[in-house]
Design an enzyme around this catalytic site. Sequence first.
Site: not given
Ligand code: NAD
Ligand code: MLT
Length: 523
Positions: A229, A258, A276
């Site tokens: 994010r 964005e 993204h």
């Molecule tokens: P998740 O909830 O499975 O994992 C997040 C991890 O971060 C958890 O293990 C949590 O304990 C840890 N965390 C929380 N606070 C923390 C801190 N202060 N320091 C270190 N670790 C900490 O989430 P996920 O499904 O693995 O997603 C991770 C990120 O990716 C999210 O921000 C999600 O929105 C983003 N995401 C982005 C895309 C994209 O299109 N770029 C796609 C999917 C998810």
């Molecule tokens: C999500 O939150 O699933 C990812 O950032 C991708 C999206 O926004 O579709």
Amino acid sequence: MKVLVSDSLSDKGIEILKKEVDVDIKTGMSPDELKSCIGEYDALVVRSQTQVTPDIIKAATNLKIIGRAGVGVDNIDVETATQHGIIVINAPEGNMISAAEHTIAMMMSLSRNIPQANQSLKSGKWDRKKFMGVEVRGKTLGVIGLGRIGAEVAKRAQGMEMNILAYDPFISEERATELGVTLTTVDDIVVHSDYITVHTPLTKETKNLIDKEQFDKAKPGVLFINCARGGIINEQALAEAVSTGKVAGAAIDVFVNEPPEGSPLLEQDNIIVTPHLGASTKEAQVNVAVDVAEQIINFSKGLPIQNAINMPYVKQEVMKVLQPYLPLAEKIGRLAAQLMENKYERIELSYSGDISKRDTGPVTVAALKGVLEFAMGSSVNYINAPVIAKERKIKVIESKSQTSESYSNLIMLQLSSNGHVKTVAGTMVGTNPRIVQINEYSIDVLPSGHMMLATHEDHPNIIGPCCMVLGKHDINIAGMQVGRIKAGGTAIMVLNVDSDISDDILDEIREVNGIIDAKMVYL
Ligand code: NAD
Ligand code: MLT
């Protein structure tokens, strides 16, 4: 049931919906257009473009469920939806592999200058020296946030013979060992890693987690990746660190704004960017669309739904009795997690009085969700909270007593870590939730919004000076309570405030004579 799909959704999801319910697809609507038609629909399906604001929710007089085809619900006002009894669901797992693969693609592009070399060749140059790369084998990758995506990135990087350091304050040593990674601190990662990738949600704690201070300490030649994010890595500080050569480069998929018009990240050759695209694969888009469509169909048939963010699925009669306790339990959990601020291995819930005669299972799950949400944001819900706790080796214990000394019903949560215990208890007074205990202090506060907790010595001339500090910074106090163990000992002051209190102002409060500590919590 009438469903509105207001962002583009994979055909596979649409097919599933169309077999069972009426579907209208209207993408690219303005907020006013959406507002004027939303009243006709029982369900709304969005990706990230549609902004489901309080205004839209208020106009959605028939809406029962909002489906987000993806993980982040940043574009949905979940609190207002909950107040209106609208279930919000998401699809937290469908795009995790795509996001992990995109991270690896970004890391490889950075290592071999692929975007820059592509651009150079297409502009007519044949420059092989300029784009000398590096191997990733034997290098150290720092993974910050070892949840679903962080863990998948770590596994893939190990396949490329990289060493993995990880920081996640909520992951146990046992889980880290299972993944073959070394748990350490952010500082250690910064000093020793060749690549650093962030995979946390964006929360108050993770905003600017990587800032100038970390860039200054970083190993020369380090490369940063953010596919989580925008804002976890401070954009301005990163652009500066790259321009001065402190940081060799970065790969960024997500931005504070964005599209990131005018962002300093777009100005540097050594920063590669994608709009993204982490979840933009055919597979991920089918997965999230199918997942949300199936949940909406299940909901229309009264069957359980897998990823409800704001409400559990329980029978209507049971729900009537338990409903008031669920938000209370969530808030108790959220408060306890913010007091602990770290990993915990045990969550104990004790129910006393009337509530102990009920099936408290959903209330325990609500409390668990509140606790886990502090670390995991919107990826934790009523269905997966117990599974996540189990995966993280957190013990959840329930106990009941039909008698309660001071309250007709009481929920007490104790969060334990290495012998340290944080306690929060709450009760329902009529239809009002109250927090009645914080650690050893008895108190009586409304759990809502921004709250400042300050422990202090119990003597005169402490509360006044603290309020003066807040007044000076134009922070309005909406409610105030003080609890103490015994006169002249220590006490806790809990203030409900109308706006956030910054760290600088908290430092001023901490300087007031007699204050032991002050912190903000958000409920
Ligand atoms: P998740 O909830 O499975 O994992 C997040 C991890 O971060 C958890 O293990 C949590 O304990 C840890 N965390 C929380 N606070 C923390 C801190 N202060 N320091 C270190 N670790 C900490 O989430 P996920 O499904 O693995 O997603 C991770 C990120 O990716 C999210 O921000 C999600 O929105 C983003 N995401 C982005 C895309 C994209 O299109 N770029 C796609 C999917 C998810
Ligand atoms: C999500 O939150 O699933 C990812 O950032 C991708 C999206 O926004 O579709």
